[in-house]
Write a protein that holds these residues in place. Structure first.
Motif, PDB file in Angstrom:
ATOM      1  N   ALA A  88      -8.973  22.852  13.197  1.00 57.04           N
ATOM      2  CA  ALA A  88      -8.322  23.889  12.395  1.00 57.04           C
ATOM      3  C   ALA A  88      -7.227  23.322  11.514  1.00 57.04           C
ATOM      4  O   ALA A  88      -6.902  23.908  10.474  1.00 57.04           O
ATOM      5  CB  ALA A  88      -7.741  24.957  13.316  1.00 57.04           C
ATOM      6  N   ALA A  89      -6.665  22.182  11.883  1.00 59.04           N
ATOM      7  CA  ALA A  89      -5.507  21.649  11.170  1.00 59.04           C
ATOM      8  C   ALA A  89      -5.870  20.696  10.048  1.00 59.04           C
ATOM      9  O   ALA A  89      -5.131  20.587   9.067  1.00 59.04           O
ATOM     10  CB  ALA A  89      -4.572  20.944  12.151  1.00 59.04           C
ATOM     11  N   VAL A  90      -7.006  19.988  10.178  1.00 59.19           N
ATOM     12  CA  VAL A  90      -7.322  18.954   9.189  1.00 59.19           C
ATOM     13  C   VAL A  90      -7.757  19.583   7.866  1.00 59.19           C
ATOM     14  O   VAL A  90      -8.415  20.632   7.857  1.00 59.19           O
ATOM     15  CB  VAL A  90      -8.412  18.000   9.710  1.00 59.19           C
ATOM     16  N   PRO A  91      -7.423  18.968   6.742  1.00 57.47           N
ATOM     17  CA  PRO A  91      -7.746  19.545   5.443  1.00 57.47           C
ATOM     18  C   PRO A  91      -9.184  19.324   5.005  1.00 57.47           C
ATOM     19  O   PRO A  91      -9.675  20.009   4.110  1.00 57.47           O
ATOM     20  CB  PRO A  91      -6.780  18.834   4.491  1.00 57.47           C
ATOM     21  N   SER A  92      -9.877  18.351   5.615  1.00 56.87           N
ATOM     22  CA  SER A  92     -11.234  18.021   5.183  1.00 56.87           C
ATOM     23  C   SER A  92     -12.084  17.675   6.392  1.00 56.87           C
ATOM     24  O   SER A  92     -11.575  17.182   7.411  1.00 56.87           O
ATOM     25  CB  SER A  92     -11.200  16.840   4.212  1.00 56.87           C
ATOM     26  N   ASP A  93     -13.389  17.924   6.276  1.00 52.78           N
ATOM     27  CA  ASP A  93     -14.269  17.618   7.398  1.00 52.78           C
ATOM     28  C   ASP A  93     -14.469  16.121   7.589  1.00 52.78           C
ATOM     29  O   ASP A  93     -15.031  15.701   8.601  1.00 52.78           O
ATOM     30  CB  ASP A  93     -15.616  18.317   7.223  1.00 52.78           C
ATOM     31  N   SER A  94     -14.021  15.299   6.653  1.00 55.42           N
ATOM     32  CA  SER A  94     -14.114  13.851   6.841  1.00 55.42           C
ATOM     33  C   SER A  94     -13.288  13.387   8.036  1.00 55.42           C
ATOM     34  O   SER A  94     -13.609  12.375   8.671  1.00 55.42           O
ATOM     35  CB  SER A  94     -13.666  13.116   5.578  1.00 55.42           C
ATOM     36  N   TYR A  95     -12.240  14.127   8.362  1.00 53.90           N
ATOM     37  CA  TYR A  95     -11.420  13.795   9.524  1.00 53.90           C
ATOM     38  C   TYR A  95     -12.202  14.011  10.828  1.00 53.90           C
ATOM     39  O   TYR A  95     -11.901  13.371  11.840  1.00 53.90           O
ATOM     40  CB  TYR A  95     -10.153  14.644   9.546  1.00 53.90           C
ATOM     41  N   LEU A  96     -13.165  14.897  10.805  1.00 54.83           N
ATOM     42  CA  LEU A  96     -13.961  15.144  11.998  1.00 54.83           C
ATOM     43  C   LEU A  96     -14.835  13.936  12.318  1.00 54.83           C
ATOM     44  O   LEU A  96     -15.023  13.595  13.489  1.00 54.83           O
ATOM     45  CB  LEU A  96     -14.825  16.393  11.812  1.00 54.83           C
ATOM     46  N   ALA A  97     -15.363  13.293  11.285  1.00 59.16           N
ATOM     47  CA  ALA A  97     -16.127  12.065  11.499  1.00 59.16           C
ATOM     48  C   ALA A  97     -15.248  10.972  12.096  1.00 59.16           C
ATOM     49  O   ALA A  97     -15.694  10.187  12.949  1.00 59.16           O
ATOM     50  CB  ALA A  97     -16.750  11.606  10.186  1.00 59.16           C
ATOM     51  N   LEU A  98     -14.001  10.910  11.657  1.00 64.18           N
ATOM     52  CA  LEU A  98     -13.070   9.929  12.218  1.00 64.18           C
ATOM     53  C   LEU A  98     -12.797  10.210  13.690  1.00 64.18           C
ATOM     54  O   LEU A  98     -12.632   9.279  14.493  1.00 64.18           O
ATOM     55  CB  LEU A  98     -11.760   9.940  11.427  1.00 64.18           C
ATOM     56  N   LEU A  99     -12.742  11.483  14.044  1.00 61.61           N
ATOM     57  CA  LEU A  99     -12.539  11.846  15.451  1.00 61.61           C
ATOM     58  C   LEU A  99     -13.668  11.295  16.313  1.00 61.61           C
ATOM     59  O   LEU A  99     -13.424  10.736  17.388  1.00 61.61           O
ATOM     60  CB  LEU A  99     -12.457  13.369  15.577  1.00 61.61           C
ATOM     61  N   PHE A 100     -14.896  11.454  15.857  1.00 63.17           N
ATOM     62  CA  PHE A 100     -16.031  10.923  16.600  1.00 63.17           C
ATOM     63  C   PHE A 100     -15.959   9.397  16.679  1.00 63.17           C
ATOM     64  O   PHE A 100     -16.187   8.803  17.735  1.00 63.17           O
ATOM     65  CB  PHE A 100     -17.338  11.350  15.930  1.00 63.17           C
ATOM     66  N   ARG A 101     -15.634   8.759  15.546  1.00 71.10           N
ATOM     67  CA  ARG A 101     -15.696   7.301  15.473  1.00 71.10           C
ATOM     68  C   ARG A 101     -14.616   6.632  16.320  1.00 71.10           C
ATOM     69  O   ARG A 101     -14.889   5.631  16.994  1.00 71.10           O
ATOM     70  CB  ARG A 101     -15.561   6.861  14.008  1.00 71.10           C
ATOM     71  N   PHE A 102     -13.414   7.198  16.304  1.00 68.58           N
ATOM     72  CA  PHE A 102     -12.291   6.504  16.936  1.00 68.58           C
ATOM     73  C   PHE A 102     -11.839   7.124  18.265  1.00 68.58           C
ATOM     74  O   PHE A 102     -10.979   6.559  18.933  1.00 68.58           O
ATOM     75  CB  PHE A 102     -11.110   6.441  15.972  1.00 68.58           C
ATOM     76  N   ALA A 103     -12.399   8.258  18.639  1.00 62.78           N
ATOM     77  CA  ALA A 103     -11.998   8.883  19.902  1.00 62.78           C
ATOM     78  C   ALA A 103     -13.194   9.165  20.806  1.00 62.78           C
ATOM     79  O   ALA A 103     -13.235   8.697  21.946  1.00 62.78           O
ATOM     80  CB  ALA A 103     -11.220  10.177  19.634  1.00 62.78           C
ATOM     81  N   ILE A 104     -14.172   9.908  20.313  1.00 61.20           N
ATOM     82  CA  ILE A 104     -15.258  10.364  21.178  1.00 61.20           C
ATOM     83  C   ILE A 104     -16.174   9.217  21.584  1.00 61.20           C
ATOM     84  O   ILE A 104     -16.500   9.061  22.773  1.00 61.20           O
ATOM     85  CB  ILE A 104     -16.063  11.478  20.483  1.00 61.20           C
ATOM     86  N   ILE A 105     -16.604   8.400  20.632  1.00 60.59           N
ATOM     87  CA  ILE A 105     -17.507   7.294  20.973  1.00 60.59           C
ATOM     88  C   ILE A 105     -16.829   6.273  21.884  1.00 60.59           C
ATOM     89  O   ILE A 105     -17.406   5.888  22.921  1.00 60.59           O
ATOM     90  CB  ILE A 105     -18.051   6.631  19.687  1.00 60.59           C
ATOM     91  N   PRO A 106     -15.605   5.802  21.583  1.00 61.77           N
ATOM     92  CA  PRO A 106     -14.959   4.882  22.537  1.00 61.77           C
ATOM     93  C   PRO A 106     -14.753   5.505  23.919  1.00 61.77           C
ATOM     94  O   PRO A 106     -14.917   4.825  24.942  1.00 61.77           O
ATOM     95  CB  PRO A 106     -13.613   4.575  21.859  1.00 61.77           C
ATOM     96  N   MET A 107     -14.389   6.805  23.949  1.00 60.11           N
ATOM     97  CA  MET A 107     -14.196   7.456  25.239  1.00 60.11           C
ATOM     98  C   MET A 107     -15.495   7.453  26.039  1.00 60.11           C
ATOM     99  O   MET A 107     -15.515   7.187  27.244  1.00 60.11           O
ATOM    100  CB  MET A 107     -13.706   8.901  25.037  1.00 60.11           C
ATOM    101  N   THR A 108     -16.610   7.735  25.359  1.00 57.90           N
ATOM    102  CA  THR A 108     -17.903   7.763  26.043  1.00 57.90           C
ATOM    103  C   THR A 108     -18.284   6.387  26.574  1.00 57.90           C
ATOM    104  O   THR A 108     -18.837   6.266  27.674  1.00 57.90           O
ATOM    105  CB  THR A 108     -18.988   8.268  25.075  1.00 57.90           C
ATOM    106  N   LEU A 109     -17.972   5.360  25.817  1.00 54.76           N
ATOM    107  CA  LEU A 109     -18.376   4.006  26.203  1.00 54.76           C
ATOM    108  C   LEU A 109     -17.521   3.411  27.311  1.00 54.76           C
ATOM    109  O   LEU A 109     -18.020   2.634  28.141  1.00 54.76           O
ATOM    110  CB  LEU A 109     -18.340   3.082  24.979  1.00 54.76           C
ATOM    111  N   PHE A 110     -16.226   3.755  27.340  1.00 52.25           N
ATOM    112  CA  PHE A 110     -15.302   3.032  28.221  1.00 52.25           C
ATOM    113  C   PHE A 110     -14.653   3.904  29.295  1.00 52.25           C
ATOM    114  O   PHE A 110     -13.660   3.493  29.884  1.00 52.25           O
ATOM    115  CB  PHE A 110     -14.213   2.360  27.381  1.00 52.25           C
ATOM    116  N   ALA A 111     -15.192   5.093  29.565  1.00 54.68           N
ATOM    117  CA  ALA A 111     -14.592   5.970  30.573  1.00 54.68           C
ATOM    118  C   ALA A 111     -15.393   6.010  31.864  1.00 54.68           C
ATOM    119  O   ALA A 111     -15.312   6.978  32.612  1.00 54.68           O
ATOM    120  CB  ALA A 111     -14.424   7.386  30.007  1.00 54.68           C
ATOM    121  N   GLY A 112     -16.179   4.970  32.120  1.00 55.35           N
ATOM    122  CA  GLY A 112     -16.872   4.877  33.398  1.00 55.35           C
ATOM    123  C   GLY A 112     -18.223   5.541  33.445  1.00 55.35           C
ATOM    124  O   GLY A 112     -18.783   5.709  34.530  1.00 55.35           O
ATOM    125  N   VAL A 113     -18.777   5.910  32.308  1.00 52.60           N
ATOM    126  CA  VAL A 113     -20.095   6.546  32.302  1.00 52.60           C
ATOM    127  C   VAL A 113     -21.187   5.535  32.611  1.00 52.60           C
ATOM    128  O   VAL A 113     -22.052   5.774  33.461  1.00 52.60           O
ATOM    129  CB  VAL A 113     -20.369   7.230  30.944  1.00 52.60           C
TER     130      VAL A 113
END
Length: 264
Positions: free
Chosen positions: A171-196
């Motif tokens: 809701a806060a970001v001005p552009s949907d390009s920030y959503l791609a950054l969320l996946f790239r720098f938060a969601i994917i690393p979390m999935t890879l390195f959180a013990g899955v």
């Protein structure tokens, strides 16, 4: 000030369940397209990672076959992926493109009801997706304890811990390009390195501490303990409180951003 607030107490209140019903009506037209993938993806994942990769892990992990060890982490990861997918572009588009939230706030709806109703739909999607994954893995015989059913509420709690702050971000970001950054720098690393896919203990000290901070690791530890019928590495109460804290802080942030964006 919104139309609903100008109307004052004489305006009838529409509860959050009505907002949930709005999303369920829309989902009723599209659910068939997702049913096939809801069962196909778990099958492909279990066969590819559990059976394929697991064949190269001779002794499993901690004396447990790799497939049985992997499945609970995959279920928690599925909850994470669904929660993020339903909390990024759908929320952003409701503000920027189709402006659904603006239409809702013009009705007798409070900000809290708008937010709670949409979050409830996200949790519904998390629950149905993880239930399908749990059923598939049970058919593969990868669940070793009847406590595996508690994976479902843990997954829902993880979904809320992820979705609430993601709502605020989207809701806060001005552009949907920030959503791609969320996946790239938060969601994917979390999935890879959180013990899955492998034990967090095999990571270097710094990365291991970062893994412990992520909400996904806490859910993975709980789900793995439940599915295998063993004690978690950390306190059950501690895990639940930590996930609940993420959900509560995320709710407060999302409510604040929604209020700032919708109340004029």
């Amino acid at each position: 000030m919104s139309v609903a607030e100008r109307a004052g107490p004489v305006a009838p209140r529409i509860p959050a369940v009505a907002v949930l019903a709005h999303y369920l009506v829309g989902y009723r037209r599209t659910w068939r397209a997702g049913v096939f993938s809801s069962f196909l993806l778990p099958v492909l994942t279990v066969v590819g990672f559990g059976v394929g990769v697991g064949a190269y892990v001779d002794r499993g992990v901690g004396g447990v076959p790799y497939l049985d060890w992997l499945v609970p982490g995959l279920i928690a990861s599925t909850a994470l992926q669904v929660a993020v997918a339903e909390s990024t572009w759908p929320v952003h588009s409701n503000f920027k493109w189709i402006r659904t939230y603006h239409a809702q706030v013009a009705a007798p709806l409070r900000i809290g009801d708008i937010l709670a109703g949409h979050l409830a739909f996200v949790l519904f999607r998390v629950l149905t997706s993880t239930a399908a994954f749990l059923l598939v893995t049970a058919l593969f015989g990868a669940l070793r304890s009847p406590w595996a059913v508690t994976v479902l509420p843990v997954s829902v709690l993880l979904g809320l811990a992820i979705a609430a702050p993601t709502f605020a971000f989207s809701a806060a970001v001005p552009s949907d390009s920030y959503l791609a950054l969320l996946f790239r720098f938060a969601i994917i690393p979390m999935t890879l390195f959180a013990g899955v896919f492998f034990p967090v203990e095999s990571l270097p000290g710094g990365l291991r501490q970062l893994a412990y901070v992520t909400p996904l690791w806490h859910a993975v530890d709980l789900c793995r303990a439940a599915a295998l019928g063993v004690a978690p590495q950390w306190s059950v109460t501690g895990h639940l409180v930590y996930l609940a804290a993420w959900a509560a802080v995320g709710w407060l942030l999302a409510r604040r951003v929604f209020h700032r964006s919708l109340v004029v």
